[in-house]
Design a protein around this motif. Structure first.
Motif, mmCIF file in Angstrom:
data_model
loop_
_atom_site.group_PDB
_atom_site.id
_atom_site.type_symbol
_atom_site.label_atom_id
_atom_site.label_comp_id
_atom_site.label_asym_id
_atom_site.label_seq_id
_atom_site.Cartn_x
_atom_site.Cartn_y
_atom_site.Cartn_z
ATOM 1 N N LEU A 1 0.821 -1.210 0.000
ATOM 2 C CA LEU A 1 0.000 0.000 0.000
ATOM 3 C C LEU A 1 0.859 1.266 0.000
ATOM 4 N N LYS A 2 2.003 1.200 0.661
ATOM 5 C CA LYS A 2 2.864 2.385 0.736
ATOM 6 C C LYS A 2 3.642 2.621 -0.553
ATOM 7 N N CYS A 3 3.953 1.537 -1.247
ATOM 8 C CA CYS A 3 4.690 1.675 -2.518
ATOM 9 C C CYS A 3 4.504 0.413 -3.339
ATOM 10 N N THR A 4 3.888 0.550 -4.500
ATOM 11 C CA THR A 4 3.663 -0.597 -5.385
ATOM 12 C C THR A 4 4.720 -0.593 -6.480
ATOM 13 N N PRO A 5 5.625 -1.555 -6.486
ATOM 14 C CA PRO A 5 6.724 -1.551 -7.466
ATOM 15 C C PRO A 5 6.364 -2.265 -8.763
ATOM 16 N N ASP A 6 7.269 -2.214 -9.712
ATOM 17 C CA ASP A 6 7.132 -2.987 -10.947
ATOM 18 C C ASP A 6 7.713 -4.377 -10.770
ATOM 19 N N VAL A 7 8.841 -4.417 -10.050
ATOM 20 C CA VAL A 7 9.519 -5.686 -9.766
ATOM 21 C C VAL A 7 9.678 -5.804 -8.255
ATOM 22 N N TYR A 8 9.304 -6.952 -7.741
ATOM 23 C CA TYR A 8 9.389 -7.193 -6.296
ATOM 24 C C TYR A 8 10.341 -8.348 -6.041
ATOM 25 N N GLY B 1 13.553 -14.012 2.766
ATOM 26 C CA GLY B 1 12.939 -15.296 3.070
ATOM 27 C C GLY B 1 11.489 -15.254 3.505
ATOM 28 N N TYR B 2 10.763 -14.195 3.135
ATOM 29 C CA TYR B 2 9.337 -14.106 3.465
ATOM 30 C C TYR B 2 8.522 -14.495 2.233
ATOM 31 N N ALA B 3 8.507 -15.791 1.927
ATOM 32 C CA ALA B 3 7.891 -16.287 0.695
ATOM 33 C C ALA B 3 6.394 -16.038 0.636
ATOM 34 N N PHE B 4 5.729 -15.922 1.801
ATOM 35 C CA PHE B 4 4.274 -15.733 1.795
ATOM 36 C C PHE B 4 3.869 -14.348 1.268
ATOM 37 N N THR B 5 4.834 -13.460 1.077
ATOM 38 C CA THR B 5 4.526 -12.149 0.486
ATOM 39 C C THR B 5 4.504 -12.215 -1.047
ATOM 40 N N LEU B 6 5.055 -13.273 -1.635
ATOM 41 C CA LEU B 6 5.193 -13.358 -3.093
ATOM 42 C C LEU B 6 3.848 -13.317 -3.825
ATOM 43 N N PRO B 7 2.858 -14.164 -3.450
ATOM 44 C CA PRO B 7 1.572 -14.092 -4.169
ATOM 45 C C PRO B 7 0.860 -12.759 -3.977
ATOM 46 N N LEU B 8 1.078 -12.118 -2.837
ATOM 47 C CA LEU B 8 0.462 -10.819 -2.566
ATOM 48 C C LEU B 8 0.889 -9.792 -3.605
ATOM 49 N N PHE B 9 2.206 -9.709 -3.842
ATOM 50 C CA PHE B 9 2.741 -8.732 -4.801
ATOM 51 C C PHE B 9 2.487 -9.157 -6.249
ATOM 52 N N LYS B 10 2.444 -10.463 -6.499
ATOM 53 C CA LYS B 10 2.240 -10.920 -7.870
ATOM 54 C C LYS B 10 0.787 -10.750 -8.321
ATOM 55 N N TYR B 11 -0.150 -11.202 -7.489
ATOM 56 C CA TYR B 11 -1.547 -11.247 -7.924
ATOM 57 C C TYR B 11 -2.335 -9.995 -7.582
ATOM 58 N N LEU B 12 -1.992 -9.327 -6.474
ATOM 59 C CA LEU B 12 -2.683 -8.072 -6.152
ATOM 60 C C LEU B 12 -1.892 -6.861 -6.640
ATOM 61 N N GLY B 13 -0.575 -6.940 -6.511
ATOM 62 C CA GLY B 13 0.256 -5.815 -6.938
ATOM 63 C C GLY B 13 0.548 -5.797 -8.421
ATOM 64 N N CYS C 1 2.940 -7.315 -9.880
ATOM 65 C CA CYS C 1 4.396 -7.186 -10.042
ATOM 66 C C CYS C 1 4.991 -8.463 -10.618
ATOM 67 N N ARG C 2 6.149 -8.322 -11.247
ATOM 68 C CA ARG C 2 6.973 -9.487 -11.527
ATOM 69 C C ARG C 2 7.742 -9.777 -10.249
ATOM 70 N N VAL C 3 7.751 -11.007 -9.812
ATOM 71 C CA VAL C 3 8.316 -11.303 -8.489
ATOM 72 C C VAL C 3 9.484 -12.278 -8.570
ATOM 73 N N GLY C 4 10.471 -12.002 -7.731
ATOM 74 C CA GLY C 4 11.626 -12.873 -7.595
ATOM 75 C C GLY C 4 11.989 -12.992 -6.133
ATOM 76 N N CYS C 5 12.861 -13.911 -5.829
ATOM 77 C CA CYS C 5 13.304 -14.036 -4.433
ATOM 78 C C CYS C 5 14.715 -14.604 -4.377
ATOM 79 N N TYR C 6 15.392 -14.236 -3.308
ATOM 80 C CA TYR C 6 16.709 -14.808 -3.020
ATOM 81 C C TYR C 6 16.557 -15.567 -1.707
ATOM 82 N N VAL C 7 16.679 -16.877 -1.765
ATOM 83 C CA VAL C 7 16.443 -17.720 -0.591
ATOM 84 C C VAL C 7 17.761 -18.045 0.103
#
Length: 482
Positions: free
Chosen positions: A155-162, A167-179, A181-187
């Protein structure tokens, strides 16, 4: 009559379920549209007319001094060097520091200077991902807490790439499907692993498996069911990532088993400031009567500092090295919060109980130059975490010229403390006895033999340099920028 009643209720129930599902879909679609409208206020055009691409890193503890933070700042520096139309944003909960202090801290601790300014989005609900808030069902509590924290960030900042870099994987669908965004992660470390499942299944007692659970077959079975459910959910949220980077072979094996996203998963070794430590002259030891043993890791429970202290006390007690030898153990690490500070107090109490307080020194949140000096003077680099995902501290110790002694598991075993051109690069141990014995063996080697091991270790760590990280990172994230 009973079947007729059930039949008459079935159609209304299905209709009601359909209406509820439709309302949820419309609600989510409406939220996505609303968020997309908000995104426009954060974007602007560059001088050549191209729209600025917002790349956001989710790193609530970006001002901590661990290896994960080094990955964050190196990743940002790499993107700034490669892409001119990118603005990097960091979601952080470090509200006790200013943006300038955080950037200065990255330079002071990691010797990393950013090319361009970074935008910080300060989050107020970081307490929701603190483990101390969830004495039971910690994994589930922290994961659900991260979703709430992620919603605040979105809500504070919606990016293009997230990019989730912590290691907070549960945030990935939030940014992908609601935001959108194209999403990536470093585990760095899987939230749950098959090793954790085996610990519970075998009823072993560890820092994340309390004795009252491991001693009870009923509690162990219940926890195992909970872990399997969580592993299933973790696999679902992780598999929605467009790009997955892992830090070691050990992490890769677990993520492939849980997320089943092999096509977009690659190993990107974390950047270790190898060159800075290689600048330390590798000289023959000046004195064989005095030796320093140094540990470099954050004061977190999984790092198992008590094992280091107990093994060191055992080494001193058995006096296998002769009474003339003077030994010192220096524990260097970062404290993130009050819990870490309390942990250090407990470690100091353990030193008093074992009678080694005079021989053990604690150095907390020290500047980079002081870290470098301690490593330059040390004979042995000590690391005791079981199933360490990678082990930047291990690489730094090897690059600095110490003889490394790490845990016989995880990244150190599979990726780092491995033979180089058939020659020994360090040592591995598993428990108090084997650590004490191996330290004694290392100290009993001739200075020439130790120098030979140190030289081979140094040659082997070039594959973990900043340059290698930059190459692998850019290759991995390229799909996010197409």
């Amino acid at each position: 009559a009973c079947f007729r009643l059930l039949g008459s209720l079935l159609i209304p129930a299905l209709f009601l379920s359909g209406v509820v599902c439709m309302c949820l879909v419309l609600l989510l679609w409406g939220l996505r549209l609303w968020i997309q409208q908000r995104k426009k206020q954060f974007t602007s055009a560059t001088g050549d007319g191209k729209r600025t691409l917002l790349v956001a890193f989710f790193h609530p503890y970006c001002n901590a001094g661990g290896g994960g933070e080094r990955v964050l700042w190196c990743a940002i520096r790499t993107l700034q060097k490669r892409y001119r139309n990118v603005t990097c944003v960091v979601y952080t909960g470090d509200r006790d520091a200013t943006a300038e202090e955080i950037v200065e801290g990255a330079l002071r601790r990691f010797n990393i200077k950013l090319t361009y300014p970074v935008k910080f989005v300060f989050l107020e609900k970081r307490y929701l991902v603190e483990a101390s808030l969830y004495p039971y069902f910690t994994l589930l509590g922290q994961s659900l807490g991260s979703v709430v924290l992620g919603w605040e960030a979105l809500l504070k900042c919606t990016p293009d790439v997230y990019i989730d870099s912590m290691g907070y994987a549960f945030t990935l669908p939030l940014f992908k499907y609601l935001g959108g965004c194209r999403v990536g992660c470093y585990v760095h470390y899987p939230t749950i692993s098959t090793d954790m499942l085996s610990v519970v299944r075998n009823q072993d007692t560890r820092f994340n498996n309390a004795a009252f659970i491991s001693n009870s077959p009923l509690f162990s079975k219940f926890k195992l069911v909970y872990y399997y459910f969580f592993a299933f959910m973790y696999g679902l949220v992780g598999s929605c990532s467009d790009v997955v980077m892992v830090n070691s072979s050990w992490t890769l094996n677990h993520i492939l088993a849980l997320w089943r996203a092999g096509a977009c998963t690659s190993v990107v070794y974390p950047p270790c400031d190898v060159q800075t430590f290689l600048d330390i002259p590798l000289e023959e030891e000046k004195s064989t009567a005095e030796h320093c043993i140094v540990s470099v890791s954050q004061f977190r429970p999984e790092k198992d500092h008590p094992l280091q202290i107990r093994a060191f006390a055992k080494l001193l007690k058995e006096k296998r090295l002769g009474s003339q030898l003077s030994l010192k153990l220096i524990l260097i690490g970062g404290c993130r919060n009050q819990q870490d500070e309390e942990r250090v107090k407990n470690l100091k109490r353990l030193c008093e109980e074992l009678g080694v307080s005079k021989e053990v020194t604690f150095r907390i949140n020290i500047p980079f130059q002081e870290l470098k000096r301690h490593l330059a003077e040390a004979t042995i680099g000590l690391h005791t975490m079981w199933n360490e995902h990678f082990g930047i501290g291990v690489v730094e110790c090897m690059a600095a010229g110490t003889v490394i002694l790490a845990h016989n598991s995880g990244g150190p075993k599979l990726d780092i403390v491995v033979p180089y051109e058939g020659r020994i690069t360090g040592f591995l141990a598993e428990n108090e006895d084997s650590y004490a014995e191996t330290m004694a063996s290392i100290l009993s080697l001739s200075p020439d033999k130790r120098l030979e091991i140190r030289e081979d270790a140094r040659r082997s760590v070039h594959r973990f340099s900043d340059q290698r990280f930059e190459e692998a990172f850019l290759l991995s994230v390229e799909p996010l920028f197409k």
